[in-house]
Design a protein around this motif. Structure first.
Motif, PDB file in Angstrom:
ATOM      1  N   LEU A 124     -29.396  37.666 -10.809  1.00  0.00           N
ATOM      2  CA  LEU A 124     -28.897  38.705  -9.946  1.00  0.00           C
ATOM      3  C   LEU A 124     -29.382  38.210  -8.627  1.00  0.00           C
ATOM      4  CD1 LEU A 124     -30.038  42.159 -11.251  1.00  0.00           C
ATOM      5  CD2 LEU A 124     -27.525  40.854 -11.402  1.00  0.00           C
ATOM      6  N   PHE A 125     -30.622  37.360  -8.345  1.00  0.00           N
ATOM      7  CA  PHE A 125     -31.517  36.978  -7.278  1.00  0.00           C
ATOM      8  C   PHE A 125     -30.531  35.481  -6.887  1.00  0.00           C
ATOM      9  CE2 PHE A 125     -33.287  40.390  -9.156  1.00  0.00           C
ATOM     10  CZ  PHE A 125     -33.662  41.179  -8.195  1.00  0.00           C
ATOM     11  N   MET A 126     -29.820  34.926  -7.506  1.00  0.00           N
ATOM     12  CA  MET A 126     -29.095  33.501  -7.515  1.00  0.00           C
ATOM     13  C   MET A 126     -29.074  33.279  -5.923  1.00  0.00           C
ATOM     14  SD  MET A 126     -29.638  31.896 -11.280  1.00  0.00           S
ATOM     15  CE  MET A 126     -30.727  31.560 -12.161  1.00  0.00           C
ATOM     16  N   PRO A 127     -28.785  32.540  -5.740  1.00  0.00           N
ATOM     17  CA  PRO A 127     -27.428  32.544  -4.190  1.00  0.00           C
ATOM     18  C   PRO A 127     -26.098  32.182  -5.150  1.00  0.00           C
ATOM     19  CG  PRO A 127     -29.254  31.354  -4.108  1.00  0.00           C
ATOM     20  CD  PRO A 127     -29.765  32.038  -5.038  1.00  0.00           C
ATOM     21  N   ALA A 253     -25.788  33.181 -17.110  1.00  0.00           N
ATOM     22  CA  ALA A 253     -27.245  33.544 -17.180  1.00  0.00           C
ATOM     23  C   ALA A 253     -28.031  31.935 -15.868  1.00  0.00           C
ATOM     24  CB  ALA A 253     -27.868  33.386 -17.836  1.00  0.00           C
ATOM     25  N   THR A 254     -27.732  31.416 -15.280  1.00  0.00           N
ATOM     26  CA  THR A 254     -27.876  30.901 -13.980  1.00  0.00           C
ATOM     27  C   THR A 254     -27.153  29.954 -13.384  1.00  0.00           C
ATOM     28  OG1 THR A 254     -27.052  28.531 -15.260  1.00  0.00           O
ATOM     29  CG2 THR A 254     -29.736  29.242 -16.369  1.00  0.00           C
ATOM     30  N   CYS A 255     -25.525  30.383 -13.254  1.00  0.00           N
ATOM     31  CA  CYS A 255     -24.527  29.740 -11.775  1.00  0.00           C
ATOM     32  C   CYS A 255     -24.991  28.493 -11.414  1.00  0.00           C
ATOM     33  CB  CYS A 255     -24.787  31.382 -11.123  1.00  0.00           C
ATOM     34  SG  CYS A 255     -24.499  32.605 -11.297  1.00  0.00           S
ATOM     35  N   ILE A 269     -15.540  23.705  -5.578  1.00  0.00           N
ATOM     36  CA  ILE A 269     -17.001  24.113  -6.106  1.00  0.00           C
ATOM     37  C   ILE A 269     -17.415  24.351  -4.776  1.00  0.00           C
ATOM     38  CG2 ILE A 269     -19.455  23.741  -6.473  1.00  0.00           C
ATOM     39  CD1 ILE A 269     -16.851  22.497  -8.685  1.00  0.00           C
ATOM     40  N   VAL A 270     -17.976  25.535  -5.136  1.00  0.00           N
ATOM     41  CA  VAL A 270     -18.431  27.033  -4.312  1.00  0.00           C
ATOM     42  C   VAL A 270     -19.831  27.463  -4.327  1.00  0.00           C
ATOM     43  CG1 VAL A 270     -16.277  27.864  -3.196  1.00  0.00           C
ATOM     44  CG2 VAL A 270     -17.534  28.780  -5.357  1.00  0.00           C
ATOM     45  N   SER A 271     -21.009  26.858  -5.362  1.00  0.00           N
ATOM     46  CA  SER A 271     -22.084  26.863  -5.583  1.00  0.00           C
ATOM     47  C   SER A 271     -22.777  26.462  -4.314  1.00  0.00           C
ATOM     48  CB  SER A 271     -22.286  26.361  -7.130  1.00  0.00           C
ATOM     49  OG  SER A 271     -21.533  25.346  -7.710  1.00  0.00           O
ATOM     50  N   GLU A 272     -24.038  26.361  -4.841  1.00  0.00           N
ATOM     51  CA  GLU A 272     -24.869  25.000  -4.070  1.00  0.00           C
ATOM     52  C   GLU A 272     -26.518  24.818  -5.249  1.00  0.00           C
ATOM     53  OE1 GLU A 272     -28.602  27.438  -1.570  1.00  0.00           O
ATOM     54  OE2 GLU A 272     -26.234  28.564  -0.736  1.00  0.00           O
ATOM     55  N   SER A 273     -27.136  23.772  -4.777  1.00  0.00           N
ATOM     56  CA  SER A 273     -27.977  23.703  -5.435  1.00  0.00           C
ATOM     57  C   SER A 273     -29.111  24.712  -5.284  1.00  0.00           C
ATOM     58  CB  SER A 273     -28.658  22.539  -5.261  1.00  0.00           C
ATOM     59  OG  SER A 273     -30.331  21.704  -5.317  1.00  0.00           O
ATOM     60  N   GLN A 274     -29.429  25.335  -6.160  1.00  0.00           N
ATOM     61  CA  GLN A 274     -30.689  26.326  -5.958  1.00  0.00           C
ATOM     62  C   GLN A 274     -31.869  25.848  -6.949  1.00  0.00           C
ATOM     63  OE1 GLN A 274     -28.374  29.852  -7.558  1.00  0.00           O
ATOM     64  NE2 GLN A 274     -28.719  29.166  -9.417  1.00  0.00           N
ATOM     65  N   ASN A 275     -33.024  26.413  -6.464  1.00  0.00           N
ATOM     66  CA  ASN A 275     -34.116  26.333  -6.941  1.00  0.00           C
ATOM     67  C   ASN A 275     -34.239  26.845  -7.979  1.00  0.00           C
ATOM     68  OD1 ASN A 275     -35.028  25.129  -3.871  1.00  0.00           O
ATOM     69  ND2 ASN A 275     -35.197  27.581  -3.342  1.00  0.00           N
ATOM     70  N   ALA A 276     -35.539  26.107  -8.641  1.00  0.00           N
ATOM     71  CA  ALA A 276     -36.224  27.419  -9.653  1.00  0.00           C
ATOM     72  C   ALA A 276     -35.814  28.238 -10.273  1.00  0.00           C
ATOM     73  CB  ALA A 276     -37.856  27.289 -10.538  1.00  0.00           C
ATOM     74  N   PRO A 277     -35.113  28.221 -11.057  1.00  0.00           N
ATOM     75  CA  PRO A 277     -34.425  30.000 -11.677  1.00  0.00           C
ATOM     76  C   PRO A 277     -35.015  31.317 -11.056  1.00  0.00           C
ATOM     77  CG  PRO A 277     -33.666  28.238 -13.433  1.00  0.00           C
ATOM     78  CD  PRO A 277     -34.457  27.584 -12.300  1.00  0.00           C
ATOM     79  N   MET A 278     -36.330  31.297 -11.559  1.00  0.00           N
ATOM     80  CA  MET A 278     -37.358  32.522 -10.794  1.00  0.00           C
ATOM     81  C   MET A 278     -37.834  32.976 -10.068  1.00  0.00           C
ATOM     82  SD  MET A 278     -39.403  32.562 -14.481  1.00  0.00           S
ATOM     83  CE  MET A 278     -39.844  33.939 -14.262  1.00  0.00           C
ATOM     84  N   SER A 279     -37.667  32.035  -9.173  1.00  0.00           N
ATOM     85  CA  SER A 279     -37.490  31.977  -7.653  1.00  0.00           C
ATOM     86  C   SER A 279     -37.763  33.061  -6.415  1.00  0.00           C
ATOM     87  CB  SER A 279     -38.076  30.592  -6.847  1.00  0.00           C
ATOM     88  OG  SER A 279     -36.521  30.208  -7.092  1.00  0.00           O
TER      89      SER A 279
END
Length: 326
Positions: A124-127, A253-255, A269-279
């Motif tokens: 829910l919190f992932m960009p 679950a990870t997007c 591709i509309v996603s971006e590189s994300q940091n550690a999933p729990m961050s």
């Protein structure tokens, strides 16, 4: 500096500690386990200063500001309430509790003690979930969504051989919905809101928990189909389908990757590189504490109650009953 205590010594807490070590203004200062030898060994391996084998003593201590709870689902409510009653903020692993009644009580205690309570439902919190929401405008109106998360549990063979692993034990408020389905229902409710109707079906194992299931959330102008399983696997992605195209999500679950495909044949591709999933969930939790807020915007108290209510409804339809329900 927010000082975290941790309940649990498993792979999830390994991830949590690794993530904390990558962030500023947070640290892990205390650890709980029922077994002294286990808590000492784990704490030493992760350079954690304080250890406890008593939850009451840990809740009363002044070495932590917040607690991260990664214990079995059936223990979430009582442990969260204990720490909140001692003025500690609570970041509790998904699902927040066994049923909506427990979640409602937890939120009441959080308000009474003016602390932050947050369900650690990381996607829910992932960009990139926000990227999904933005891309929905480009395919509108949306007519259907299909969210899928199915993986063959490493504990299922043990279960079939007559053992009783926690994964398939109703005593621990477990099953496919609680473990995987929550990753689908959380985003579905965030993106589409309160459904008009919830229909559920699934496979209930002899132990009394669900091994797999399908949930249909009905809205005025679209249906959202949720498919989850711990007893079979598929790599089928999730997708949101509109009249002008579709959005394909590799793993809800990870997007990690989100692809927009328009009806004219173009794709991007509309996603971006994300940091550690729990961050992202940790940062949202800490921001709420620092702002003296009672909740996060992304996953509010009402959001947590709504999710728990739908999940309790689904289990009722499947006939899955936990000791906590009684």
């Amino acid at each position: 500096m927010i000082r975290f205590g941790i309940i649990g010594t498993n792979f999830i807490t390994d991830w949590f500690i690794d993530t904390i070590n990558q962030l500023d203004d947070v640290e892990v200062t205390a650890l709980y386990s029922r077994t002294e030898s286990r808590v000492k060994e784990y704490a030493e391996n992760h350079s954690i200063l304080h250890t406890f084998t008593s939850l009451e003593e840990m809740a009363q201590s002044d070495v932590i500001d917040a607690i991260y709870i990664a214990s079995p689902n059936s223990l979430h409510a009582q442990q969260s309430i204990l720490f909140m009653q001692h003025g500690k903020h609570v970041l509790c692993e998904k699902p927040l509790a066994s049923n909506v009644q427990e979640v409602t009580r937890m939120i009441e205690v959080a308000k009474e003690n003016e602390v932050v309570l947050l369900e650690a439902l990381r996607n829910l919190f992932m960009p990139n979930l926000e990227r999904v929401q933005q891309a929905m405008e480009r395919i509108a109106p949306v007519r259907r969504a299909v969210f899928n998360k199915s993986q063959y549990s490493s504990r299922y063979d043990l279960y079939k051989n007559g053992e009783n692993p926690n994964t398939f034990n109703p005593e621990f408020s477990n099953g496919s919905l609680m473990d995987l389905g929550v990753y689908l229902l959380g985003p579905a409710l965030k993106l589409f809101g309160q459904p008009n109707e919830v229909q559920a079906s699934g496979v209930t194992l002899e132990s009394g928990v669900d091994g797999s299931g399908t949930v249909i959330l009905s809205y005025d102008d679209l249906d959202v189909i949720i498919m989850h399983s711990k007893i079979h696997a598929t790599s089928t992605p999730s997708e949101i389908i509109g009249e002008k195209g579709r959005i394909v999500i590799d793993d809800i679950a990870t997007c990690d990757e989100v692809r927009l495909e328009l009806r004219d044949g173009t794709s991007e591709i509309v996603s971006e590189s994300q940091n550690a999933p729990m961050s992202y969930e940790i940062e949202a939790f800490v921001r709420a504490i620092e702002a003296s807020a009672s909740e996060t915007v992304v996953h509010s108290a009402n959001d947590m109650i709504r999710l728990a209510d739908v999940m309790t409804n689904v289990r009722t339809q499947l006939g899955v009953v936990y000791p906590a329900d009684k």
